[in-house]
Design a protein around this motif. Sequence first.
Motif, PDB file in Angstrom:
ATOM      1  N   ALA A  20       0.833  -1.206   0.000  1.00  0.00           N
ATOM      2  CA  ALA A  20       0.000   0.000   0.000  1.00  0.00           C
ATOM      3  C   ALA A  20       0.867   1.256   0.000  1.00  0.00           C
ATOM      4  CB  ALA A  20      -0.930  -0.012   1.214  1.00  0.00           C
ATOM      5  N   GLY A  21       1.898   1.279   0.822  1.00  0.00           N
ATOM      6  CA  GLY A  21       2.797   2.427   0.823  1.00  0.00           C
ATOM      7  C   GLY A  21       3.646   2.498  -0.425  1.00  0.00           C
ATOM      8  N   LEU A  22       4.029   1.337  -0.944  1.00  0.00           N
ATOM      9  CA  LEU A  22       4.858   1.310  -2.145  1.00  0.00           C
ATOM     10  C   LEU A  22       4.119   1.904  -3.339  1.00  0.00           C
ATOM     11  CD1 LEU A  22       7.571   0.388  -3.295  1.00  0.00           C
ATOM     12  CD2 LEU A  22       6.523  -1.813  -3.826  1.00  0.00           C
ATOM     13  N   ALA A  23       2.812   1.710  -3.396  1.00  0.00           N
ATOM     14  CA  ALA A  23       2.032   2.267  -4.507  1.00  0.00           C
ATOM     15  C   ALA A  23       2.129   3.787  -4.528  1.00  0.00           C
ATOM     16  CB  ALA A  23       0.576   1.824  -4.386  1.00  0.00           C
ATOM     17  N   ARG A  24       2.108   4.414  -3.362  1.00  0.00           N
ATOM     18  CA  ARG A  24       2.233   5.874  -3.307  1.00  0.00           C
ATOM     19  C   ARG A  24       3.665   6.307  -3.606  1.00  0.00           C
ATOM     20  NH1 ARG A  24      -0.006  10.540  -1.019  1.00  0.00           N
ATOM     21  NH2 ARG A  24       1.564  12.011  -0.267  1.00  0.00           N
ATOM     22  N   ALA A  25       4.630   5.596  -3.032  1.00  0.00           N
ATOM     23  CA  ALA A  25       6.030   5.966  -3.246  1.00  0.00           C
ATOM     24  C   ALA A  25       6.418   5.838  -4.712  1.00  0.00           C
ATOM     25  CB  ALA A  25       6.933   5.096  -2.374  1.00  0.00           C
ATOM     26  N   TRP A  26       5.828   4.884  -5.400  1.00  0.00           N
ATOM     27  CA  TRP A  26       6.180   4.651  -6.798  1.00  0.00           C
ATOM     28  C   TRP A  26       5.790   5.825  -7.686  1.00  0.00           C
ATOM     29  CZ3 TRP A  26       9.439   0.957  -7.830  1.00  0.00           C
ATOM     30  CH2 TRP A  26       9.674   0.595  -9.150  1.00  0.00           C
ATOM     31  N   GLU A  27       4.814   6.629  -7.282  1.00  0.00           N
ATOM     32  CA  GLU A  27       4.394   7.776  -8.090  1.00  0.00           C
ATOM     33  C   GLU A  27       5.494   8.828  -8.195  1.00  0.00           C
ATOM     34  OE1 GLU A  27       0.868   9.324  -6.388  1.00  0.00           O
ATOM     35  OE2 GLU A  27      -0.366   7.559  -6.833  1.00  0.00           O
ATOM     36  N   THR A  28       6.301   8.968  -7.159  1.00  0.00           N
ATOM     37  CA  THR A  28       7.315  10.022  -7.134  1.00  0.00           C
ATOM     38  C   THR A  28       8.740   9.488  -7.186  1.00  0.00           C
ATOM     39  OG1 THR A  28       7.401  10.045  -4.712  1.00  0.00           O
ATOM     40  CG2 THR A  28       5.774  11.481  -5.781  1.00  0.00           C
ATOM     41  N   GLY A  29       8.937   8.237  -6.797  1.00  0.00           N
ATOM     42  CA  GLY A  29      10.291   7.707  -6.703  1.00  0.00           C
ATOM     43  C   GLY A  29      10.983   8.068  -5.406  1.00  0.00           C
ATOM     44  N   GLN A  30      10.267   8.706  -4.488  1.00  0.00           N
ATOM     45  CA  GLN A  30      10.858   9.043  -3.198  1.00  0.00           C
ATOM     46  C   GLN A  30      10.782   7.844  -2.252  1.00  0.00           C
ATOM     47  OE1 GLN A  30       9.868  12.765  -1.305  1.00  0.00           O
ATOM     48  NE2 GLN A  30       9.195  13.686  -3.224  1.00  0.00           N
ATOM     49  N   ALA A  31      11.854   7.620  -1.519  1.00  0.00           N
ATOM     50  CA  ALA A  31      11.865   6.593  -0.477  1.00  0.00           C
ATOM     51  C   ALA A  31      11.553   7.280   0.846  1.00  0.00           C
ATOM     52  CB  ALA A  31      13.213   5.884  -0.433  1.00  0.00           C
ATOM     53  N   ASP A  32      10.315   7.698   0.986  1.00  0.00           N
ATOM     54  CA  ASP A  32       9.867   8.476   2.138  1.00  0.00           C
ATOM     55  C   ASP A  32       9.011   7.598   3.039  1.00  0.00           C
ATOM     56  OD1 ASP A  32       8.950  10.297   3.955  1.00  0.00           O
ATOM     57  OD2 ASP A  32       7.823  11.518   2.520  1.00  0.00           O
ATOM     58  N   PRO A  33       9.469   7.299   4.263  1.00  0.00           N
ATOM     59  CA  PRO A  33       8.666   6.447   5.149  1.00  0.00           C
ATOM     60  C   PRO A  33       7.260   6.972   5.398  1.00  0.00           C
ATOM     61  CG  PRO A  33      10.892   6.689   6.013  1.00  0.00           C
ATOM     62  CD  PRO A  33      10.773   7.644   4.859  1.00  0.00           C
ATOM     63  N   TRP A  34       7.066   8.288   5.293  1.00  0.00           N
ATOM     64  CA  TRP A  34       5.729   8.826   5.541  1.00  0.00           C
ATOM     65  C   TRP A  34       4.734   8.409   4.467  1.00  0.00           C
ATOM     66  CZ3 TRP A  34       4.517  10.191  10.147  1.00  0.00           C
ATOM     67  CH2 TRP A  34       5.444  10.781  10.993  1.00  0.00           C
ATOM     68  N   ASP A  35       5.201   7.916   3.324  1.00  0.00           N
ATOM     69  CA  ASP A  35       4.278   7.382   2.325  1.00  0.00           C
ATOM     70  C   ASP A  35       3.536   6.160   2.857  1.00  0.00           C
ATOM     71  OD1 ASP A  35       4.748   9.277   0.389  1.00  0.00           O
ATOM     72  OD2 ASP A  35       6.340   8.141  -0.590  1.00  0.00           O
ATOM     73  N   TRP A  36       4.093   5.541   3.881  1.00  0.00           N
ATOM     74  CA  TRP A  36       3.445   4.388   4.514  1.00  0.00           C
ATOM     75  C   TRP A  36       2.606   4.812   5.719  1.00  0.00           C
ATOM     76  CZ3 TRP A  36       7.658   3.909   1.547  1.00  0.00           C
ATOM     77  CH2 TRP A  36       7.778   2.787   0.731  1.00  0.00           C
ATOM     78  N   GLY A  37       2.512   6.112   5.992  1.00  0.00           N
ATOM     79  CA  GLY A  37       1.843   6.567   7.199  1.00  0.00           C
ATOM     80  C   GLY A  37       0.378   6.181   7.269  1.00  0.00           C
ATOM     81  N   VAL A  38      -0.380   6.457   6.210  1.00  0.00           N
ATOM     82  CA  VAL A  38      -1.816   6.165   6.226  1.00  0.00           C
ATOM     83  C   VAL A  38      -2.076   4.665   6.334  1.00  0.00           C
ATOM     84  CG1 VAL A  38      -3.947   6.294   4.889  1.00  0.00           C
ATOM     85  CG2 VAL A  38      -2.454   8.294   5.046  1.00  0.00           C
ATOM     86  N   PRO A  39      -1.453   3.821   5.491  1.00  0.00           N
ATOM     87  CA  PRO A  39      -1.708   2.383   5.668  1.00  0.00           C
ATOM     88  C   PRO A  39      -1.234   1.845   7.011  1.00  0.00           C
ATOM     89  CG  PRO A  39      -0.038   2.765   3.962  1.00  0.00           C
ATOM     90  CD  PRO A  39      -0.656   4.082   4.280  1.00  0.00           C
ATOM     91  N   VAL A  40      -0.122   2.368   7.545  1.00  0.00           N
ATOM     92  CA  VAL A  40       0.340   1.913   8.861  1.00  0.00           C
ATOM     93  C   VAL A  40      -0.711   2.211   9.922  1.00  0.00           C
ATOM     94  CG1 VAL A  40       1.948   2.497  10.723  1.00  0.00           C
ATOM     95  CG2 VAL A  40       2.828   1.899   8.484  1.00  0.00           C
ATOM     96  N   LEU A  41      -1.225   3.427   9.936  1.00  0.00           N
ATOM     97  CA  LEU A  41      -2.206   3.788  10.954  1.00  0.00           C
ATOM     98  C   LEU A  41      -3.501   3.001  10.776  1.00  0.00           C
ATOM     99  CD1 LEU A  41      -3.002   5.516  13.347  1.00  0.00           C
ATOM    100  CD2 LEU A  41      -3.668   7.335  11.758  1.00  0.00           C
ATOM    101  N   ALA A  42      -3.966   2.861   9.533  1.00  0.00           N
ATOM    102  CA  ALA A  42      -5.225   2.149   9.300  1.00  0.00           C
ATOM    103  C   ALA A  42      -5.112   0.683   9.710  1.00  0.00           C
ATOM    104  CB  ALA A  42      -5.610   2.263   7.824  1.00  0.00           C
ATOM    105  N   GLY A  89       8.658   8.583  14.137  1.00  0.00           N
ATOM    106  CA  GLY A  89       7.307   9.016  13.802  1.00  0.00           C
ATOM    107  C   GLY A  89       6.436   7.880  13.307  1.00  0.00           C
ATOM    108  N   LEU A  90       6.979   7.069  12.399  1.00  0.00           N
ATOM    109  CA  LEU A  90       6.194   5.961  11.855  1.00  0.00           C
ATOM    110  C   LEU A  90       5.940   4.896  12.922  1.00  0.00           C
ATOM    111  CD1 LEU A  90       5.068   5.532   9.001  1.00  0.00           C
ATOM    112  CD2 LEU A  90       6.949   3.962   8.565  1.00  0.00           C
ATOM    113  N   LEU A  91       6.944   4.641  13.762  1.00  0.00           N
ATOM    114  CA  LEU A  91       6.749   3.676  14.844  1.00  0.00           C
ATOM    115  C   LEU A  91       5.707   4.180  15.841  1.00  0.00           C
ATOM    116  CD1 LEU A  91       7.543   1.029  16.150  1.00  0.00           C
ATOM    117  CD2 LEU A  91       9.423   2.217  17.312  1.00  0.00           C
ATOM    118  N   ALA A  92       5.732   5.482  16.136  1.00  0.00           N
ATOM    119  CA  ALA A  92       4.734   6.043  17.044  1.00  0.00           C
ATOM    120  C   ALA A  92       3.331   5.904  16.460  1.00  0.00           C
ATOM    121  CB  ALA A  92       5.051   7.511  17.328  1.00  0.00           C
ATOM    122  N   LEU A  93       3.194   6.094  15.146  1.00  0.00           N
ATOM    123  CA  LEU A  93       1.891   5.907  14.503  1.00  0.00           C
ATOM    124  C   LEU A  93       1.381   4.487  14.720  1.00  0.00           C
ATOM    125  CD1 LEU A  93       1.939   7.614  10.981  1.00  0.00           C
ATOM    126  CD2 LEU A  93       0.538   8.208  12.944  1.00  0.00           C
ATOM    127  N   ALA A  94       2.261   3.506  14.494  1.00  0.00           N
ATOM    128  CA  ALA A  94       1.847   2.113  14.630  1.00  0.00           C
ATOM    129  C   ALA A  94       1.468   1.783  16.069  1.00  0.00           C
ATOM    130  CB  ALA A  94       2.964   1.188  14.142  1.00  0.00           C
TER     131      ALA A  94
END
Length: 408
Positions: A20-42, A89-94
């Motif tokens: 789920a996060g990879l799909a968003r990251a693939w749009e920009t090519g950024q390796a940004d952990p926050w791209d996984w933020g929404v799926p991690v929290l959900a 930040g990502l660990l705190a979300l989880a």
Amino acid sequence: MAALTRFLWLWLPMLAVLPAGLARAWETGQADPWDWGVPVLAVAVVVGLLLARRGSAVLAWVAMGVVGPALLFCALAAGRMPDMGALPGLLALAVMGTFGGAWLRFPLPLAQGRLAAVALLALAGLLLWLGPARPIAPVPDRPKLAVLTALPLFWAEPGQAGAAPRDVPIIAVLRTRFTVEPLDDPRFLAGSGARRLLVAQPRALAPEQLVAIDNWVRAGGTALVLADPLLRWPSDLPLGDRRRAPAASLLAPLLTHWRFDPGTLASAEVRHFLPDGRLLTLSGAAIGKVLPQSGKIGRGQVLLLGDADLIDDRLWLADPVRPLDPRAWTADTPALLGEWLGAPIPGERRWMRTPAAVIAGLRWAILAGTGWAILGAMLFGRPFATKRPGTKSENRLERIQENSLTHF
């Protein structure tokens, strides 16, 4: 069978989050952990609701198992550690998501237990909103930047929908750092008050206009020159139309006078990484030994890049309506232009380097997540066997969930 059920409980959340996060990251090519933020929290909230009766240790284990593979992928795909603010930040979300979901189902031994759970989830939502890079805000003190170009940076070409004065995305970004003014004739440069000049594939200039640019630079001006030998900027105007930008740079006399290396033509589109890891996407560029080339001219300075297509938003922006959001960038072009012209844009991005690095990152992320789930299934046999009592409906629902996992 019980061990398989435990493994699936611990493994499937990771398997849901990673793509789920990879799909968003693939749009920009950024390796940004926050791209996984929404799926991690959900996923964390759902896991917390479903595993609320398994104990805090299991919830914490699942939270780390959801986040760890995503962070590992980002590190391997980019060839460097993720932003240090994104790690906690990502660990705190989880953690907040899993425990918030669990406390919604089984409130703490407090009078306002569910209210505490809602507050925890609200805090997670606030972190998800504030944690990622924010859109660029204009600065109050913006020096004047003159722009000499034949590219349609300030207007739409005739025949296009809504043909009228309008800024392309790169100008919208530059306006947050400069007072941008188009320049028609370099002979007016000395009286414009500008100490910075962007020259981007201009039309043929008369000798006296070239002399005016040279004199302005030698008097202390800073010029960034984009001289493209193979322009691919899209245009609906017919070939030969004088309103089109020249297909090849016409600045050779001036650049030769300044003793710049013409470079070697690379006709293909190239993702060019600078030594500090920042990314430019070039197309039909003349690439010299260094990029950009820099020269001291009198009391001024000139920086030269053999490509003007790099400011075309197709080469640095995933979403044309979000030029001020660095998370929508596919290259560091706006930040680099701002820095080269003397007004840096804060923020740092990590980029997926090569397809091989992406494949390796994905492989090791899945292996790490699988190993973590196997280890958890071995360690947490007792919490899965002994659980907090629930209502009849909750027990019935849990039996259905376990049966579905067993027959997965």
